[in-house]
Structure formats: C-alpha cells, structure tokens
Design an enzyme around this catalytic site. Structure first.
Site, PDB file in Angstrom:
ATOM      1  N   SER A 118      15.400  32.865  70.649  1.00 54.82           N
ATOM      2  CA  SER A 118      14.187  33.266  69.773  1.00 54.82           C
ATOM      3  C   SER A 118      13.729  34.772  70.140  1.00 54.82           C
ATOM      4  O   SER A 118      13.629  35.099  71.232  1.00 54.82           O
ATOM      5  CB  SER A 118      13.264  32.209  70.056  1.00 54.82           C
ATOM      6  OG  SER A 118      11.926  32.780  69.038  1.00 54.82           O
ATOM      7  N   LYS A 121      14.667  24.533  70.591  1.00 56.15           N
ATOM      8  CA  LYS A 121      14.609  25.939  69.795  1.00 56.15           C
ATOM      9  C   LYS A 121      13.671  25.542  68.356  1.00 56.15           C
ATOM     10  O   LYS A 121      13.041  25.939  67.711  1.00 56.15           O
ATOM     11  CB  LYS A 121      15.622  26.399  69.440  1.00 56.15           C
ATOM     12  CG  LYS A 121      15.976  27.529  68.266  1.00 56.15           C
ATOM     13  CD  LYS A 121      14.852  28.570  68.977  1.00 56.15           C
ATOM     14  CE  LYS A 121      14.823  30.099  68.053  1.00 56.15           C
ATOM     15  NZ  LYS A 121      15.603  30.110  66.729  1.00 56.15           N
ATOM     16  N   HIS A 131      10.201  24.756  68.556  1.00 56.82           N
ATOM     17  CA  HIS A 131       9.837  26.132  68.891  1.00 56.82           C
ATOM     18  C   HIS A 131       9.488  26.615  67.162  1.00 56.82           C
ATOM     19  O   HIS A 131       8.469  27.144  67.248  1.00 56.82           O
ATOM     20  CB  HIS A 131      10.598  27.096  69.402  1.00 56.82           C
ATOM     21  CG  HIS A 131      10.125  28.392  69.206  1.00 56.82           C
ATOM     22  ND1 HIS A 131      10.554  29.285  68.308  1.00 56.82           N
ATOM     23  CD2 HIS A 131       9.651  29.247  70.135  1.00 56.82           C
ATOM     24  CE1 HIS A 131      10.055  30.491  68.446  1.00 56.82           C
ATOM     25  NE2 HIS A 131       9.548  30.722  69.510  1.00 56.82           N
ATOM     26  N   ASN A 132      10.427  26.730  66.510  1.00 54.32           N
ATOM     27  CA  ASN A 132      10.202  27.164  65.092  1.00 54.32           C
ATOM     28  C   ASN A 132       9.308  26.292  64.210  1.00 54.32           C
ATOM     29  O   ASN A 132       8.636  26.824  63.491  1.00 54.32           O
ATOM     30  CB  ASN A 132      11.450  27.079  64.374  1.00 54.32           C
ATOM     31  CG  ASN A 132      12.520  28.393  64.863  1.00 54.32           C
ATOM     32  OD1 ASN A 132      12.674  28.706  66.156  1.00 54.32           O
ATOM     33  ND2 ASN A 132      13.567  28.697  64.156  1.00 54.32           N
ATOM     34  N   GLU A 155       6.099  27.405  65.329  1.00 53.32           N
ATOM     35  CA  GLU A 155       5.766  28.678  64.793  1.00 53.32           C
ATOM     36  C   GLU A 155       5.326  28.521  63.314  1.00 53.32           C
ATOM     37  O   GLU A 155       4.333  29.413  63.007  1.00 53.32           O
ATOM     38  CB  GLU A 155       7.165  29.364  64.869  1.00 53.32           C
ATOM     39  CG  GLU A 155       7.197  30.901  64.252  1.00 53.32           C
ATOM     40  CD  GLU A 155       9.013  31.342  64.195  1.00 53.32           C
ATOM     41  OE1 GLU A 155       9.357  31.316  65.151  1.00 53.32           O
ATOM     42  OE2 GLU A 155       9.481  31.643  63.269  1.00 53.32           O
TER      43      GLU A 155
HETATM   44  P1  NBP Z   1      24.518  36.075  60.086  1.00 50.32           P
HETATM   45  O1  NBP Z   1      23.920  34.858  60.332  1.00 50.32           O
HETATM   46  O2  NBP Z   1      24.053  37.188  59.051  1.00 50.32           O
HETATM   47  O3  NBP Z   1      26.171  35.924  60.295  1.00 50.32           O
HETATM   48  C1  NBP Z   1      27.030  37.249  60.311  1.00 50.32           C
HETATM   49  C2  NBP Z   1      28.047  37.312  61.235  1.00 50.32           C
HETATM   50  O4  NBP Z   1      28.920  36.018  61.092  1.00 50.32           O
HETATM   51  C3  NBP Z   1      28.994  38.291  60.986  1.00 50.32           C
HETATM   52  O5  NBP Z   1      29.434  38.504  62.306  1.00 50.32           O
HETATM   53  C4  NBP Z   1      29.955  37.679  60.300  1.00 50.32           C
HETATM   54  O6  NBP Z   1      31.524  38.181  60.507  1.00 50.32           O
HETATM   55  C5  NBP Z   1      30.126  36.212  61.018  1.00 50.32           C
HETATM   56  N1  NBP Z   1      31.157  35.185  60.425  1.00 50.32           N
HETATM   57  C6  NBP Z   1      30.633  34.566  59.232  1.00 50.32           C
HETATM   58 BR1  NBP Z   1      29.467  34.897  58.301  1.00 50.32          BR
HETATM   59  N2  NBP Z   1      31.556  33.567  58.951  1.00 50.32           N
HETATM   60  C7  NBP Z   1      32.554  33.641  59.939  1.00 50.32           C
HETATM   61  C8  NBP Z   1      33.806  32.988  60.216  1.00 50.32           C
HETATM   62  N3  NBP Z   1      34.239  32.102  59.406  1.00 50.32           N
HETATM   63  N4  NBP Z   1      34.265  33.300  61.177  1.00 50.32           N
HETATM   64  C9  NBP Z   1      33.995  34.369  61.946  1.00 50.32           C
HETATM   65  N5  NBP Z   1      32.871  35.092  62.001  1.00 50.32           N
HETATM   66  C10 NBP Z   1      31.970  34.701  60.816  1.00 50.32           C
HETATM   67  O7  NBP Z   1      24.176  36.989  61.431  1.00 50.32           O
HETATM   68  P2  NBP Z   1      22.910  37.353  62.424  1.00 50.32           P
HETATM   69  O8  NBP Z   1      21.769  37.509  61.480  1.00 50.32           O
HETATM   70  O9  NBP Z   1      23.200  38.352  63.352  1.00 50.32           O
HETATM   71  O10 NBP Z   1      22.651  35.656  63.028  1.00 50.32           O
HETATM   72  C11 NBP Z   1      23.590  35.311  64.000  1.00 50.32           C
HETATM   73  C12 NBP Z   1      23.037  33.840  64.322  1.00 50.32           C
HETATM   74  O11 NBP Z   1      21.844  34.261  65.155  1.00 50.32           O
HETATM   75  C13 NBP Z   1      22.954  32.789  63.180  1.00 50.32           C
HETATM   76  O12 NBP Z   1      23.164  31.518  63.860  1.00 50.32           O
HETATM   77  C14 NBP Z   1      21.265  32.977  63.200  1.00 50.32           C
HETATM   78  O13 NBP Z   1      20.749  31.827  62.550  1.00 50.32           O
HETATM   79  C15 NBP Z   1      20.867  33.298  64.630  1.00 50.32           C
HETATM   80  N6  NBP Z   1      19.626  33.822  64.635  1.00 50.32           N
HETATM   81  C16 NBP Z   1      19.172  34.828  63.817  1.00 50.32           C
HETATM   82  C17 NBP Z   1      17.896  35.376  64.117  1.00 50.32           C
HETATM   83  C18 NBP Z   1      17.451  36.382  63.292  1.00 50.32           C
HETATM   84  O14 NBP Z   1      16.448  37.101  63.623  1.00 50.32           O
HETATM   85  N7  NBP Z   1      18.246  37.204  62.409  1.00 50.32           N
HETATM   86  C19 NBP Z   1      17.175  34.987  65.144  1.00 50.32           C
HETATM   87  C20 NBP Z   1      17.568  33.912  65.957  1.00 50.32           C
HETATM   88  C21 NBP Z   1      18.760  33.269  65.760  1.00 50.32           C
HETATM   89  P3  NBP Z   1      31.728  39.278  59.386  1.00 50.32           P
HETATM   90  O15 NBP Z   1      31.455  40.748  59.923  1.00 50.32           O
HETATM   91  O16 NBP Z   1      33.460  39.506  59.922  1.00 50.32           O
HETATM   92  O17 NBP Z   1      31.653  38.861  57.857  1.00 50.32           O
END
Ligand code: NBP
Length: 479
Positions: free
Chosen positions: A128, A182, A185-186, A189
């Site tokens: 988080s 987690k 937590h959400n 939130e």
């Molecule tokens: P995203 O959730 O937007 O996912 C994008 C990533 O997933 C890219 O690296 C993409 O690769 C990869 N990907 C996908 Br889509 N399908 C795939 C597949 N079949 N094989 C390999 N790679 C694949 O990214 P994010 O916002 O950085 O979040 C990542 C994780 O962290 C998520 O689970 C999210 O819920 C969690 N999270 C996010 C936050 C936040 O604030 N954003 C906070 C806490 C947790 P590509 O580049 O090749 O398309």
C-alpha cells in the site's frame, strides 16, 4: 545469477518498486517487462546502476541468484496468472515467487497451494502507498510460508516505510493472509474517506464554512489526534483551484465516486464471515449512490422541498470532529474484527498489534491513531472490541454527546451522513442491554418454525402461534 531480487512488470508500480529496491544497499535488481520498451525506458531514465535488465524471461531467471526471488507487479487476475505460470516453469525448488499486485486473497490461497505442490514458495503480498509509496517506502503485508519470509523479509525491510523507527512490514500469516489484510486495509480506507467527506459536507452545508475556512479546520485537525495522511491530502484537495474558472476544484469535480473493487471484496467477505463492517459497507454504498445520476435526478425532482438547515449550535466544528473520531474508532474496530474472523476461518495466526504497526507508515490509512491501536493490542491481545480498550472507550465517551448531536442535526437538515449514523447505530447496538432481535426470533419461529432460545431456561423452543391456539406450547425439537 547476481541479482538477489527481481521485478517483473514495469508499469508505474513495478518500476517504482524496482527503483526503490535498487537504491538500497545490498540489492541488485533483475528487471523484466513483457513489452521491452518499458524496461528500456526505466534504464534510460534512471540509469543501469543496481539493475540487470532482461529482454526475455529466460534472461531474467538466469540473472537471479538462488534462492531466486521475483516480485510480480502486473495487472491483477489473468496477467498475474500468466506470469506465475511462466516463472513456475523455470523456477526450481525453494525459489520464491512474490505477487505484489492487488490480488483477491482467494486467488492467493489457490496459487500458493498449487505452487507449493511444485516445491515453490509463493508469497502474496499486499503493498500500500500507491506510486509514491512504492518508490519511497510502502507498507508491505506479505503472506506465504515462514521459510520464504526468512529470505524475503530482509529485502522487504530494506524498502518499506519506517514508522517510529520500525520498518512497516511484518509476516502477516500463511498463504493469503497478506492479501486479506491488504483488502481490509482498503476497506478501512473507504470508511475513513467517507467519514472525512461527511465532515466536510456538514461543516460546509450546515456550518456554512467556506472552502478556505475548511482548509484551516482540516489543517488544525491534522495537528491533533486525527493527524493522518487522508486528512493531510484533504487539505491539499480543498486548496486546489480550477485553472479555468478559478473556483475551488472540489466544486468542479463531478460528485460521482469511482472504485476499483477492493472495498466491495471487503464487504462481500465480511458478510460471508458474519462480521458487521457497516462503516465500510456504508462507504461502498455511498460511492454507489453517488454514481447513479439519473436516479438522483429523479428523486430530486420528486422531492423539490428539502428540509431547512438546522441551527448551528456553539462548538459545531468540535462536535463534527468528535463525531468523526468516534466513527473512525468504530470503522477500525469493525475492520480488526474482520481480520480476527478471517484468521479464524482460514487458519492464520495474525498479530493484530503488528498489523496496526505496519499501517503507521507508507500506506494510505497511515495515522497517529494507529499508535493507539498498537498500544491497545499490546495491553490486551484478546480485546473483545477496540471500543472497549480504555483509551478508545474514554475517547468515545467524551465524544458521545457530540456524535449524537451531529447525527441528529444531519438528519434534521437532510444532509446524508451514512457513515456517522451507521457507526452510532452499531455502537448503540452493542451498548444496548436488550435488542429487538427477540422480536425477530419470534417472527422467524412464527413463519418458519426456526425456534428460539429463552432467557430463563436452557434448550431450544418452538411456539404454536396460531390464533385459535395461542397456548404456550414450548417444546424441545429433536434437533
Ligand atoms: P497495471 O495494473 O496497469 O498493469 C500493467 C502491467 O501489467 C504492465 O507491466 C503489463 O505489461 C503487465 N501485464 C499485463 Br496488463 N498482462 C500481462 C501478461 N499477460 N503478461 C505479462 N505482463 C502483463 O500496473 P500498475 O498500475 O503498475 O499496478 C501493478 C499492480 O500493483 C496491480 O496489481 C495493481 O492492482 C497493484 N497496485 C497498484 C497501485 C497503484 O496505486 N497503482 C497500488 C497498489 C497496488 P505490458 O507493459 O507488456 O503491457
């Protein structure tokens, strides 16, 4: 291999986490992303110090020292399953696959089970703090086995936020425990945000405060026992002006709240476990109500006359503050009850004080308040409810009259306060000596012979309720 840790998935969260890892002494970070442009961008913008970049999964696996440890940061769900199966093909016994995405804990339990059968460690980890947390220090909630924690623990400690001198990471429990916590937590939130929003609404529409006044009020609150990241960002949001109109941006933003679904998971699981997380539930429902513009318009049209705003009593701001604090205690009490119930259901040994500790820094609900929860569980790990911890009991008692005034004023003025009022109802339910549940038991026995228990005798009873036969024919069914 020379990297002690790898990151797969280099969108915003993954690349920030990889940068955080690479910046800490002792870490060399293998990085890989399905689309290599993202990997190139990371190296181009931030240099290759501390990174070993690979264009394919084989190169990634080869660059990791044993036991190989890789954190997956890709889209939750199918993306995660795809990457897990790619890694599982190449990884060997004792290696560790970490899922740092927002996985559903049921998926985490399933994945951990499947990978364990192959001799691999799987650690579902809640992270988080959003983008900034990933880069500068998040709150980290890992599940998985104790053995995996031995390797992973020091690495996660190196990147976690620090609160009161301690890293905000602890081994929560086995398999899905980390993602479960987690999720809660959400949920908390959601509740916390809703309560702040209700405070804002009441101060503005009943109290007549301007947005500028509100900035000052929330700043002041942030200097006291409500000090928290969410109050702090509330100040920033309220300060923001729209560049086009010059109006407060909050007045330009559509009042339809979105959500990504973790609040819904919290409520769904709580309902299944029989835990009343009404504060979280009302927060989820409030967002849903807000996002129904045509229904809202129809009801507004049918009810054009709204109640007059009630007169503001002296000390209204303090009353709202007290109502917020008491309702917040309820939301956390309910959230911790859910963790207790989840631990029981899924066989996790979760230290509640440690959960409160790692939420003190890095995460969205970080707050002074959490120190009081740490103390409460330190004093008594078996607390029946946070509400009965002496500190919180005293705080609720001190704010109780104000809490009731605020709920009354909101109702009289036609201002929705589902968080405040449901929290008060929950408190009153627990605090009432008798509840009308006896009537409900009577109704259930009437139409369905569901039986009931008596206050004066042991056993299970059923009454013949028919009009012509109202005798007391309590009987003990064979069950
Ligand atoms: P995203 O959730 O937007 O996912 C994008 C990533 O997933 C890219 O690296 C993409 O690769 C990869 N990907 C996908 Br889509 N399908 C795939 C597949 N079949 N094989 C390999 N790679 C694949 O990214 P994010 O916002 O950085 O979040 C990542 C994780 O962290 C998520 O689970 C999210 O819920 C969690 N999270 C996010 C936050 C936040 O604030 N954003 C906070 C806490 C947790 P590509 O580049 O090749 O398309």
């Amino acid at each position: 291999g020379q990297a002690n840790i790898g990151v797969i998935g280099l969108a915003v969260m993954g690349s920030n986490l990889a940068r955080n890892l690479a910046s800490r002494a002792g870490n060399t970070v293998a990085v890989y992303n399905r689309t290599s442009a993202r990997t190139e961008e990371l190296i181009k913008e931030h240099g290759d110090a501390g990174f070993i970049a690979s264009e394919d999964i084989d190169g990634f696996v080869a660059s990791l020292s044993k036991p190989r440890t890789a954190i997956i940061m890709v889209q939750a769900g199918k993306g995660t399953d795809a990457v897990i199966s790619q890694l599982a093909e190449k990884f060997e016994e004792g290696d560790i696959i970490v899922d740092g995405g927002n996985a559903n804990f049921h998926d985490t339990i399933r994945r951990e089970h499947d990978l364990r059968e192959k001799g691999l460690n799987f650690v579902g980890t809640g992270i988080s703090g959003g983008e900034e947390g990933a880069l500068k220090g998040p709150s980290i909630m890992p599940g998985g086995s104790k053995e995996a924690w031995e390797t992973l623990g020091p690495i996660l400690k190196s990147i976690a936020a620090v609160a009161e001198g301690e890293p905000c990471v602890t081994h929560i429990g086995t398999d899905g425990a980390g993602h479960f916590v987690k999720m809660v937590h959400n949920g908390i939130e959601y509740a916390d945000m809703q309560l702040i929003a209700e405070s804002y609404d009441l101060l503005r529409r009943v109290g007549g405060l301007s947005v500028e006044d509100l900035v000052k009020v929330f700043q002041e609150w942030n200097g006291g026992d409500l000090e928290s990241y969410l109050i702090e960002i509330t100040v920033e949001v309220l300060k923001q002006r729209d560049a086009d109109s010059g109006k407060p941006l909050v007045d330009v933003i559509r009042d339809e709240a979105g959500s990504k679904g973790t609040g819904v998971w919290t409520v769904q699981n709580a309902v299944g476990l029989g835990i009343p997380v009404s504060g979280i539930g009302e927060a989820v429902f409030a967002r849903a109500v807000s996002s129904k513009p045509s229904q809202r318009a129809a009801v507004q049209q049918a009810f054009p006359d709204r109640p007059d705003i009630a007169e503001v009593p002296d000390g209204f701001e303090d009353d709202v503050r007290a109502a917020l604090y008491a309702s917040k205690v309820v939301a956390y009490a309910q959230g911790f009850d859910l963790i207790i119930a989840g631990a029981k259901e899924y066989g996790w040994d979760i230290n509640l004080g440690n959960v409160a500790k790692i939420w003190r820094g890095g995460c969205i609900i970080r707050a002074q308040f959490l120190n009081r929860i740490v103390e409460a569980y330190d004093k008594n790990p078996e607390l029946e409810s946070l509400l009965v911890d002496p500190y919180f009991a005293n705080a609720v008692q001190e704010g109780e009259a104000a809490w009731r005034r605020i709920v009354g004023i909101a109702a009289a003025s036609g201002i929705p306060a589902p968080g405040f009022s449901s929290a008060l109802s929950y408190f009153d339910s627990l605090a009432s000596e008798r509840l009308p549940a006896s009537l409900i038991q009577g109704q259930r026995d009437f139409f369905g012979a569901h039986t009931y228990q008596r206050i004066d005798k042991d056993g299970t009873f059923h009454t013949l309720w028919s009009d012509d036969d109202r005798r007391e024919v309590d009987q003990e069914p064979s069950t």
